[in-house]
Design a protein around this motif. Structure first.
Motif, short mmCIF file in Angstrom:
data_model
loop_
_atom_site.label_atom_id
_atom_site.label_comp_id
_atom_site.label_asym_id
_atom_site.label_seq_id
_atom_site.Cartn_x
_atom_site.Cartn_y
_atom_site.Cartn_z
N LEU A 7 2.03 9.49 -15.09
CA LEU A 7 1.61 10.70 -15.82
C LEU A 7 0.13 11.00 -15.55
O LEU A 7 -0.25 12.17 -15.42
N LEU A 8 -0.69 9.95 -15.46
CA LEU A 8 -2.10 10.15 -15.14
C LEU A 8 -2.26 10.71 -13.73
O LEU A 8 -3.09 11.59 -13.49
N LEU A 9 -1.45 10.21 -12.80
CA LEU A 9 -1.48 10.72 -11.43
C LEU A 9 -1.10 12.20 -11.40
O LEU A 9 -1.73 13.01 -10.72
N MET A 118 3.31 -3.78 -14.09
CA MET A 118 2.58 -2.92 -13.18
C MET A 118 3.33 -2.67 -11.88
O MET A 118 4.15 -3.46 -11.46
N ASN A 119 2.98 -1.60 -11.22
CA ASN A 119 3.50 -1.29 -9.90
C ASN A 119 2.30 -1.04 -9.00
O ASN A 119 1.54 -0.09 -9.22
N GLU A 120 2.11 -1.90 -8.00
CA GLU A 120 0.90 -1.86 -7.19
C GLU A 120 0.66 -0.50 -6.53
O GLU A 120 -0.48 -0.02 -6.45
N PHE A 121 1.71 0.13 -6.05
CA PHE A 121 1.56 1.40 -5.34
C PHE A 121 0.96 2.46 -6.24
O PHE A 121 -0.01 3.14 -5.86
N TRP A 122 1.50 2.60 -7.45
CA TRP A 122 1.02 3.65 -8.36
C TRP A 122 -0.40 3.37 -8.84
O TRP A 122 -1.20 4.28 -9.03
N ILE A 123 -0.72 2.09 -9.04
CA ILE A 123 -2.06 1.73 -9.47
C ILE A 123 -3.08 2.07 -8.39
O ILE A 123 -4.13 2.66 -8.65
N LEU A 124 -2.77 1.71 -7.15
CA LEU A 124 -3.69 1.95 -6.04
C LEU A 124 -3.90 3.43 -5.79
O LEU A 124 -5.03 3.90 -5.66
N PHE A 128 -7.52 5.28 -6.27
CA PHE A 128 -8.22 5.91 -5.15
C PHE A 128 -8.37 7.41 -5.36
O PHE A 128 -9.39 8.00 -5.01
N LEU A 129 -7.35 8.03 -5.93
CA LEU A 129 -7.42 9.46 -6.20
C LEU A 129 -8.49 9.77 -7.25
O LEU A 129 -9.20 10.77 -7.16
N GLY A 167 -20.30 11.62 -1.16
CA GLY A 167 -20.04 10.92 -2.41
C GLY A 167 -18.62 10.38 -2.49
O GLY A 167 -18.39 9.24 -2.92
N ILE A 168 -17.65 11.18 -2.07
CA ILE A 168 -16.25 10.75 -2.08
C ILE A 168 -16.04 9.56 -1.15
O ILE A 168 -15.40 8.56 -1.51
N LEU A 169 -16.60 9.64 0.05
CA LEU A 169 -16.44 8.56 1.02
C LEU A 169 -17.09 7.26 0.53
O LEU A 169 -16.51 6.18 0.66
N GLU A 170 -18.28 7.38 -0.05
CA GLU A 170 -18.97 6.17 -0.51
C GLU A 170 -18.19 5.51 -1.65
O GLU A 170 -18.11 4.28 -1.72
N ARG A 171 -17.58 6.31 -2.53
CA ARG A 171 -16.80 5.73 -3.62
C ARG A 171 -15.52 5.06 -3.10
O ARG A 171 -15.12 4.00 -3.60
N LEU A 172 -14.90 5.66 -2.11
CA LEU A 172 -13.71 5.04 -1.52
C LEU A 172 -14.07 3.72 -0.86
O LEU A 172 -13.33 2.73 -0.95
N PHE A 173 -15.23 3.69 -0.18
CA PHE A 173 -15.69 2.46 0.45
C PHE A 173 -15.95 1.39 -0.61
O PHE A 173 -15.57 0.22 -0.42
#
Length: 235
Positions: A7-9, A118-124, A128-129, A167-173
């Motif tokens: 739901l958060l996604l 938990m479900n790893e896929f949904w958490i990741l 990241f989003l 900013g987006i790239l640095e946060r993903l890194f």
């Protein structure tokens, strides 16, 4: 818990990723008369229903869509230029509380233990989003009150939206570094950004601009570090 993650996604997709700025502008200008408001409401309902993937959840998806529309209407009618930032935060908290309430209601008969499944896929994918456009909008909204005038005078010398993408790239890194256990790389990334930023700030000779950049940078790294640690803990 996996229900809340989905739901958060759906909320992140509907409120940030798949909501163009033109929709936001039109809604703010026309409020309840804006056709994009109702498209936005419909999008949230469809996303919630599709991501959960159960026919029995459709009534709850409709409830999410309706309450989302009500919350948005309240914000559109009561926010002012000076209170826009406050209403943004209140709006997002209200939406998330609705999702938490639905999750708690559906799991009340099965026990709180299901929140720990938990479900790893949904958490990741949600984590990241979260550190992409949603965080960019959040930081921009929060620190907009301190935006220095001199910041606008240097826009002609920079790429369009370059700061946003950096900013987006640095946060993903940062999130990737945390998940792979390379915390030292975060310091290297921060140092690298500081070196490139030093020239701009020295040339600008503006203390307010320096403080503005520092606040934005620290918020960006702080949010991404907390997100990475949260993902790590949940996994």
């Amino acid at each position: 818990m996996i229900l809340f993650i989905k739901l958060l996604l759906a909320h992140l997709l509907g409120d940030f990723i798949w909501q163009p700025n033109s929709w936001v502008t039109h809604k703010e200008a026309n409020k309840h008369k804006s056709v994009y408001l109702y498209l936005h409401i419909l999008l949230h309902g469809v996303l919630a229903a599709v991501l959960v993937g159960q026919i029995s959840f459709i009534p709850y998806a409709i409830f999410i869509a309706v309450t989302h529309g009500i919350i948005d209407l309240i914000k559109l009618n009561f926010q002012k230029p000076k209170t826009k930032r406050t209403w943004f935060v209140v709006d997002q908290i209200a939406h998330v509380l609705i999702l938490i309430g639905i999750t708690a209601f559906l799991y009340q008969d099965n026990g709180f233990i299901h929140f720990l499944v938990m479900n790893e896929f949904w958490i990741l994918i949600t984590g990241f989003l979260l550190v992409t456009k949603p965080t960019s909008i959040f930081i921009k909204t929060i620190i907009s009150i301190w935006s220095p005038e001199s910041q606008n005078s240097h826009k002609d010398n920079s790429l369009a939206n370059a700061g946003n993408y950096i900013g987006i790239l640095e946060r993903l890194f940062v999130v990737c570094f945390i998940l792979t256990g390379h915390f030292e790389a975060i310091g290297f990334l921060l140092a690298t950004k500081s070196i490139f930023r030093f020239g701009d700030l020295k040339e600008a000779k503006d203390r307010k601009l320096t403080e503005y950049v520092m606040i934005g940078t620290l918020m960006s790294f702080g949010i991404s570090i907390l997100t990475g640690l949260a993902i790590q803990a949940l996994l």
